[in-house]
Scaffold this motif. Structure first.
Motif, PDB file in Angstrom:
ATOM      1  N   LEU A 184       3.538  -5.181  17.343  1.00 18.34           N
ATOM      2  CA  LEU A 184       3.308  -4.672  15.999  1.00 18.34           C
ATOM      3  C   LEU A 184       2.127  -3.713  16.001  1.00 18.34           C
ATOM      4  O   LEU A 184       1.221  -3.818  16.828  1.00 18.34           O
ATOM      5  CB  LEU A 184       3.040  -5.827  15.031  1.00 18.34           C
ATOM      6  N   LYS A 185       2.131  -2.779  15.064  1.00 11.14           N
ATOM      7  CA  LYS A 185       1.052  -1.799  14.953  1.00 11.14           C
ATOM      8  C   LYS A 185      -0.006  -2.316  13.987  1.00 11.14           C
ATOM      9  O   LYS A 185       0.302  -2.695  12.853  1.00 11.14           O
ATOM     10  CB  LYS A 185       1.602  -0.464  14.468  1.00 11.14           C
ATOM     11  N   ALA A 186      -1.261  -2.323  14.456  1.00  9.44           N
ATOM     12  CA  ALA A 186      -2.392  -2.799  13.645  1.00  9.44           C
ATOM     13  C   ALA A 186      -3.409  -1.682  13.495  1.00  9.44           C
ATOM     14  O   ALA A 186      -3.701  -0.947  14.448  1.00  9.44           O
ATOM     15  CB  ALA A 186      -3.039  -4.027  14.279  1.00  9.44           C
ATOM     16  N   ARG A 187      -3.954  -1.562  12.263  1.00  8.35           N
ATOM     17  CA  ARG A 187      -4.937  -0.520  11.986  1.00  8.35           C
ATOM     18  C   ARG A 187      -5.958  -1.065  11.000  1.00  8.35           C
ATOM     19  O   ARG A 187      -5.584  -1.644   9.965  1.00  8.35           O
ATOM     20  CB  ARG A 187      -4.265   0.722  11.407  1.00  8.35           C
ATOM     21  N   SER A 188      -7.241  -0.906  11.324  1.00  6.76           N
ATOM     22  CA  SER A 188      -8.318  -1.425  10.489  1.00  6.76           C
ATOM     23  C   SER A 188      -9.072  -0.267   9.848  1.00  6.76           C
ATOM     24  O   SER A 188      -9.367   0.741  10.508  1.00  6.76           O
ATOM     25  CB  SER A 188      -9.291  -2.284  11.305  1.00  6.76           C
ATOM     26  N   VAL A 189      -9.398  -0.419   8.555  1.00 12.80           N
ATOM     27  CA  VAL A 189     -10.105   0.616   7.794  1.00 12.80           C
ATOM     28  C   VAL A 189     -11.148  -0.067   6.926  1.00 12.80           C
ATOM     29  O   VAL A 189     -10.875  -1.112   6.321  1.00 12.80           O
ATOM     30  CB  VAL A 189      -9.134   1.440   6.914  1.00 12.80           C
ATOM     31  N   ASN A 190     -12.339   0.524   6.864  1.00 15.45           N
ATOM     32  CA  ASN A 190     -13.405   0.056   5.983  1.00 15.45           C
ATOM     33  C   ASN A 190     -13.496   0.980   4.770  1.00 15.45           C
ATOM     34  O   ASN A 190     -13.608   2.204   4.923  1.00 15.45           O
ATOM     35  CB  ASN A 190     -14.751   0.020   6.713  1.00 15.45           C
ATOM     36  N   VAL A 191     -13.442   0.415   3.596  1.00 16.14           N
ATOM     37  CA  VAL A 191     -13.480   1.194   2.351  1.00 16.14           C
ATOM     38  C   VAL A 191     -14.511   0.573   1.425  1.00 16.14           C
ATOM     39  O   VAL A 191     -14.993  -0.547   1.633  1.00 16.14           O
ATOM     40  CB  VAL A 191     -12.092   1.222   1.662  1.00 16.14           C
ATOM     41  N   LYS A 192     -14.852   1.329   0.372  1.00 16.45           N
ATOM     42  CA  LYS A 192     -15.763   0.847  -0.667  1.00 16.45           C
ATOM     43  C   LYS A 192     -14.957   0.612  -1.934  1.00 16.45           C
ATOM     44  O   LYS A 192     -14.224   1.479  -2.386  1.00 16.45           O
ATOM     45  CB  LYS A 192     -16.887   1.847  -0.931  1.00 16.45           C
ATOM     46  N   SER A 193     -15.106  -0.557  -2.491  1.00 18.07           N
ATOM     47  CA  SER A 193     -14.394  -0.930  -3.708  1.00 18.07           C
ATOM     48  C   SER A 193     -15.410  -1.202  -4.801  1.00 18.07           C
ATOM     49  O   SER A 193     -16.450  -1.830  -4.565  1.00 18.07           O
ATOM     50  CB  SER A 193     -13.531  -2.172  -3.471  1.00 18.07           C
ATOM     51  N   GLN A 194     -15.108  -0.708  -6.010  1.00 15.85           N
ATOM     52  CA  GLN A 194     -16.008  -0.886  -7.135  1.00 15.85           C
ATOM     53  C   GLN A 194     -15.820  -2.270  -7.727  1.00 15.85           C
ATOM     54  O   GLN A 194     -14.723  -2.646  -8.154  1.00 15.85           O
ATOM     55  CB  GLN A 194     -15.751   0.172  -8.209  1.00 15.85           C
ATOM     56  N   VAL A 195     -16.911  -3.028  -7.770  1.00 18.65           N
ATOM     57  CA  VAL A 195     -16.941  -4.361  -8.358  1.00 18.65           C
ATOM     58  C   VAL A 195     -17.993  -4.346  -9.453  1.00 18.65           C
ATOM     59  O   VAL A 195     -19.191  -4.379  -9.188  1.00 18.65           O
ATOM     60  CB  VAL A 195     -17.252  -5.444  -7.313  1.00 18.65           C
ATOM     61  N   GLY A 196     -17.541  -4.258 -10.699  1.00 13.89           N
ATOM     62  CA  GLY A 196     -18.471  -4.134 -11.813  1.00 13.89           C
ATOM     63  C   GLY A 196     -19.119  -2.765 -11.818  1.00 13.89           C
ATOM     64  O   GLY A 196     -18.452  -1.723 -11.846  1.00 13.89           O
ATOM     65  N   SER A 197     -20.435  -2.747 -11.782  1.00 11.08           N
ATOM     66  CA  SER A 197     -21.170  -1.477 -11.780  1.00 11.08           C
ATOM     67  C   SER A 197     -21.626  -1.069 -10.393  1.00 11.08           C
ATOM     68  O   SER A 197     -22.291  -0.045 -10.239  1.00 11.08           O
ATOM     69  CB  SER A 197     -22.390  -1.595 -12.701  1.00 11.08           C
ATOM     70  N   SER A 198     -21.308  -1.845  -9.371  1.00 11.38           N
ATOM     71  CA  SER A 198     -21.737  -1.539  -8.013  1.00 11.38           C
ATOM     72  C   SER A 198     -20.516  -1.411  -7.113  1.00 11.38           C
ATOM     73  O   SER A 198     -19.397  -1.742  -7.490  1.00 11.38           O
ATOM     74  CB  SER A 198     -22.667  -2.637  -7.488  1.00 11.38           C
ATOM     75  N   PHE A 199     -20.764  -0.924  -5.903  1.00 14.01           N
ATOM     76  CA  PHE A 199     -19.713  -0.768  -4.908  1.00 14.01           C
ATOM     77  C   PHE A 199     -19.919  -1.787  -3.793  1.00 14.01           C
ATOM     78  O   PHE A 199     -21.046  -2.052  -3.371  1.00 14.01           O
ATOM     79  CB  PHE A 199     -19.722   0.654  -4.331  1.00 14.01           C
ATOM     80  N   GLN A 200     -18.810  -2.340  -3.338  1.00 12.79           N
ATOM     81  CA  GLN A 200     -18.841  -3.365  -2.299  1.00 12.79           C
ATOM     82  C   GLN A 200     -18.000  -2.915  -1.121  1.00 12.79           C
ATOM     83  O   GLN A 200     -16.921  -2.349  -1.301  1.00 12.79           O
ATOM     84  CB  GLN A 200     -18.311  -4.690  -2.849  1.00 12.79           C
ATOM     85  N   ASN A 201     -18.497  -3.177   0.078  1.00 14.26           N
ATOM     86  CA  ASN A 201     -17.773  -2.811   1.295  1.00 14.26           C
ATOM     87  C   ASN A 201     -16.621  -3.791   1.515  1.00 14.26           C
ATOM     88  O   ASN A 201     -16.825  -5.005   1.569  1.00 14.26           O
ATOM     89  CB  ASN A 201     -18.708  -2.825   2.498  1.00 14.26           C
ATOM     90  N   ILE A 202     -15.425  -3.243   1.622  1.00 12.18           N
ATOM     91  CA  ILE A 202     -14.228  -4.036   1.844  1.00 12.18           C
ATOM     92  C   ILE A 202     -13.569  -3.553   3.129  1.00 12.18           C
ATOM     93  O   ILE A 202     -13.390  -2.351   3.326  1.00 12.18           O
ATOM     94  CB  ILE A 202     -13.238  -3.930   0.668  1.00 12.18           C
ATOM     95  N   SER A 203     -13.216  -4.498   3.988  1.00 13.03           N
ATOM     96  CA  SER A 203     -12.529  -4.169   5.228  1.00 13.03           C
ATOM     97  C   SER A 203     -11.059  -4.547   5.097  1.00 13.03           C
ATOM     98  O   SER A 203     -10.729  -5.604   4.557  1.00 13.03           O
ATOM     99  CB  SER A 203     -13.160  -4.927   6.408  1.00 13.03           C
ATOM    100  N   SER A 204     -10.171  -3.679   5.556  1.00 10.75           N
ATOM    101  CA  SER A 204      -8.732  -3.917   5.453  1.00 10.75           C
ATOM    102  C   SER A 204      -8.097  -3.841   6.827  1.00 10.75           C
ATOM    103  O   SER A 204      -8.556  -3.106   7.702  1.00 10.75           O
ATOM    104  CB  SER A 204      -8.077  -2.899   4.513  1.00 10.75           C
ATOM    105  N   LEU A 205      -7.024  -4.609   6.981  1.00  6.49           N
ATOM    106  CA  LEU A 205      -6.258  -4.639   8.220  1.00  6.49           C
ATOM    107  C   LEU A 205      -4.791  -4.481   7.850  1.00  6.49           C
ATOM    108  O   LEU A 205      -4.238  -5.314   7.123  1.00  6.49           O
ATOM    109  CB  LEU A 205      -6.486  -5.942   8.989  1.00  6.49           C
ATOM    110  N   GLU A 206      -4.155  -3.423   8.328  1.00  4.79           N
ATOM    111  CA  GLU A 206      -2.756  -3.150   8.031  1.00  4.79           C
ATOM    112  C   GLU A 206      -1.921  -3.373   9.287  1.00  4.79           C
ATOM    113  O   GLU A 206      -2.241  -2.853  10.362  1.00  4.79           O
ATOM    114  CB  GLU A 206      -2.581  -1.712   7.537  1.00  4.79           C
ATOM    115  N   ILE A 207      -0.837  -4.141   9.133  1.00  7.23           N
ATOM    116  CA  ILE A 207       0.068  -4.436  10.245  1.00  7.23           C
ATOM    117  C   ILE A 207       1.473  -4.051   9.800  1.00  7.23           C
ATOM    118  O   ILE A 207       1.935  -4.465   8.731  1.00  7.23           O
ATOM    119  CB  ILE A 207       0.009  -5.927  10.627  1.00  7.23           C
ATOM    120  N   THR A 208       2.151  -3.267  10.601  1.00  4.73           N
ATOM    121  CA  THR A 208       3.498  -2.795  10.278  1.00  4.73           C
ATOM    122  C   THR A 208       4.453  -3.139  11.408  1.00  4.73           C
ATOM    123  O   THR A 208       4.047  -3.270  12.573  1.00  4.73           O
ATOM    124  CB  THR A 208       3.503  -1.273  10.039  1.00  4.73           C
TER     125      THR A 208
END
Length: 619
Positions: free
Chosen positions: A505-529
């Motif tokens: 399977l193909k795996a790909r990891s990406v780090n993004v910033k997600s807005q939580v309230g009035s601040s931004f939080q670092n969110i890590s994602s892992l996509e598998i196809t």
């Protein structure tokens, strides 16, 4: 209530209101008003002590006020505004009974009633302790509550059942509910037998450890998969990026086996994906000998898979054609002690061909719906029998005319309508129209199931071997025209079999910033196809538990035709541990999960969330 001093029950005229406004403007400007202008109808120039100069509001002494004039009273105030005739008290007597005291006057008018409803709560909140003692109806007794709605106090049981109607003084410690007990920890999610096309994991902790494995880690993961060796990980990992065992186990969970393997053509999914085959090179489309060669190799691979399944060396496998998908499960999985096969979706032609080959099968969802309707009909029939029994008791002793039985008119008319056929002697050669209509309705119901989830077919026991032979010899299994013409179905399995090619399977990891309230939080994602098998889903989530410290969420994308594979169809229940599946090549935890009967019905999991090492899910 008696009328108190300092109140005027009369309504102020507009001229008097304008005079008071001018008086207030002069007092603010520092001009002392004349004695004659201070007098107003219904109010004396000198206000006695402890008299309310405006309403509603607290009492105060007139001699204590200093400054630019006294505050005027509300010209729209009424004595009825300051006391609620709707106020009703619940009093506990010494004998334990509850007594309702109503202070409502019988001779009140409709206009004053509306005024009371608007001012009762604002006034009750502004009363001082002195006023409560002065009014003092229930100062020495326990007051529960009061309300404008008299119906709330008609019965004692309603107050007992609804603690929200009680005041804080009335709620005793015994009536307060205990603190909510923490929900039980759910360490597993239900088994999902549907195929997934994509997984998206998110976590506040980084998932970069899943990318770019070293050559040694990738080779070790593949070797462990082929040898069915599994590494045990600790409950929590402090630094997943520095843990080679975790990276090897993750590479091991991505491996699956497939036949045939054509690198330039995606062979999953196969239903309604003609656009994926357009523009691709298909040399077998016009070459009959090449098609026969592909089908010969495919037949060998399918026979090999069934042999492994029967020996419990392969837990399950999928057959994906351009029309339907077949799931074969070994004995002991899905709550059944025999080999089972699920086919979805099906058509009337496939079902009739299976019947012609002697394959016994069932339609689980149709039978379930029929059972539910049968139970409903039994209840209705019992009700009708009761009505008929009552009717017969009422009509007992009534004499019908000769030849009239009260309910055989329809049968007599039906027989008379075909009497002319009997006279001609051809009644046996012509079928009644009712039989034709019934036959057409049955055929219509059978055709209406085509390509729907309710058309799922279940085959159990020795009939699965007959099904394998049917699939090998079935001409309609391979498309005769179109972009998939001559291409054999795709075989997917979690273990190796003859003619299979190892895939990952193909795996790909990406780090993004997600807005939580009035601040931004670092969110890590892992996509598998890819074609994600049920055991792969369970193994990946098991690895994310220690690496993400028990906090992650997942969004699952299901191959729609396989969602109905979660239907519980087995009539032969399997007791726990009765079938040994230790050599099937899966992790023991995955085997234990897949052994449980499916509880998702004809739906599939869409979301999985782990919080503090406890699972929640949606389907």
């Amino acid at each position: 209530m008696s009328q108190k001093a300092g109140y005027s029950p009369s309504f102020k005229r507009p001229s008097e209101i304008m005079r008071m406004r001018r008086k207030r403007a002069q007092s603010i400007a520092g001009v002392s008003p004349s004695p004659s202008s201070t007098d107003s109808p219904g109010q004396s120039s000198s206000s006695p002590a402890c008299v309310r100069p405006f309403s509603p509001g607290p009492l105060f002494n007139s001699q204590n006020r200093s400054g630019g004039g006294t505050k005027r009273r509300n010209p729209f105030a009424n004595i009825e505004n300051t006391y609620s005739p709707n106020k009703k008290f619940i009093i506990h007597n010494d004998d334990g009974n509850i007594e309702a005291v109503n202070t409502r006057r019988d001779n009140e008018e409709d206009m004053s009633t509306k005024t009371d409803c608007q001012g009762v709560f604002s006034f009750s909140s502004s009363l001082t302790e002195a006023e409560k003692q002065e009014r003092g109806e229930v100062s020495s007794k326990k007051c529960l509550t009061f309300s404008e709605d008299d119906s709330l106090f008609e019965e004692e049981e309603e107050n007992a059942k609804s603690p929200l109607l009680k005041s804080p003084q009335a709620i005793t410690p015994a009536s307060i509910a205990p603190a909510s007990i923490a929900p039980p920890v759910c360490t597993e999610f239900p088994a999902d037998w549907s195929l997934k096309t994509r997984l998206l994991f998110t976590s506040p902790l980084t998932m970069s450890w899943s990318e770019q494995p070293k050559a040694q880690e990738e080779a070790l993961g593949l070797s462990q998969h082929c040898r069915a060796q599994f590494i045990s990980l600790p409950h929590s990992l402090q630094d997943p990026r520095s843990c080679p065992d975790l990276r090897c186990a993750f590479q091991q969970s991505l491996v699956y086996w497939q036949h045939p393997s054509l690198p330039w053509i995606p062979l999953f999914p196969r239903i309604n994906v003609e656009r994926n085959f357009k523009g691709k090179s298909t040399p077998w489309a016009q070459d009959v000998s090449l098609q026969q060669s592909l089908m010969s190799e495919w037949s060998v691979s399918l026979s090999s898979l069934y042999g492994l399944l029967k020996a419990r060396l392969c837990p399950y496998f999928y057959l994906c054609s351009y029309q339907f998908t077949v799931l074969f499960r070994a004995a002991g999985l899905g709550g059944s002690n025999t080999i089972t096969a699920l086919i979805s979706p099906t058509t009337r032609g496939i079902r009739e061909a299976m019947k012609a080959e002697g394959i016994e099968f069932s339609l689980p969802l149709v039978e379930e719906r029929r059972r539910s309707k049968g139970q409903q009909n039994v209840a209705e029939q019992q009700g009708e029998e009761q009505d008929l029994k009552e009717c017969s008791e009422l009509t007992e002793g009534v004499d019908y005319p000769a030849g009239d039985e009260g309910g055989n008119d329809a049968d007599n008319d039906e027989d008379s309508s075909f009497s002319w056929l009997k006279e001609m002697g051809i009644q046996d050669k012509i079928k009644k129209h009712d039989n034709i209509i019934i036959q057409l309705r049955k055929e219509g119901q059978a055709v209406s199931l085509d390509h729907k989830p309710e058309s799922v077919v279940c085959v159990e026991g020795p009939h699965t071997f007959t099904l394998i032979n049917f699939l090998i010899n079935c001409k309609s299994l391979v498309a005769a025209a179109g972009s998939q013409a001559g291409l054999p179905p795709t075989l997917l399995a979690p273990v190796a079999f003859r003619g299979a090619t190892v895939q990952t399977l193909k795996a790909r990891s990406v780090n993004v910033k997600s807005q939580v309230g009035s601040s931004f939080q670092n969110i890590s994602s892992l996509e598998i196809t890819g074609p994600i098998l049920p055991s792969s889903l369970h193994t990946i989530t098991t690895l994310l538990r220690p690496s993400q410290k028990g906090n992650f969420s997942a969004t699952l994308y299901t191959h729609a035709p396989t969602a109905v594979m979660n239907t519980h169809t087995s009539t032969q229940q399997c007791t726990g541990g009765s079938v040994d599946l230790s050599g099937c090549g899966l992790h023991p935890a995955s085997v234990q999960q897949l052994q449980q009967p499916s509880s998702l019905g004809k739906s599939a999991l869409t979301h999985i969330n782990m919080n503090n090492y406890s699972y929640t899910w949606k389907n």
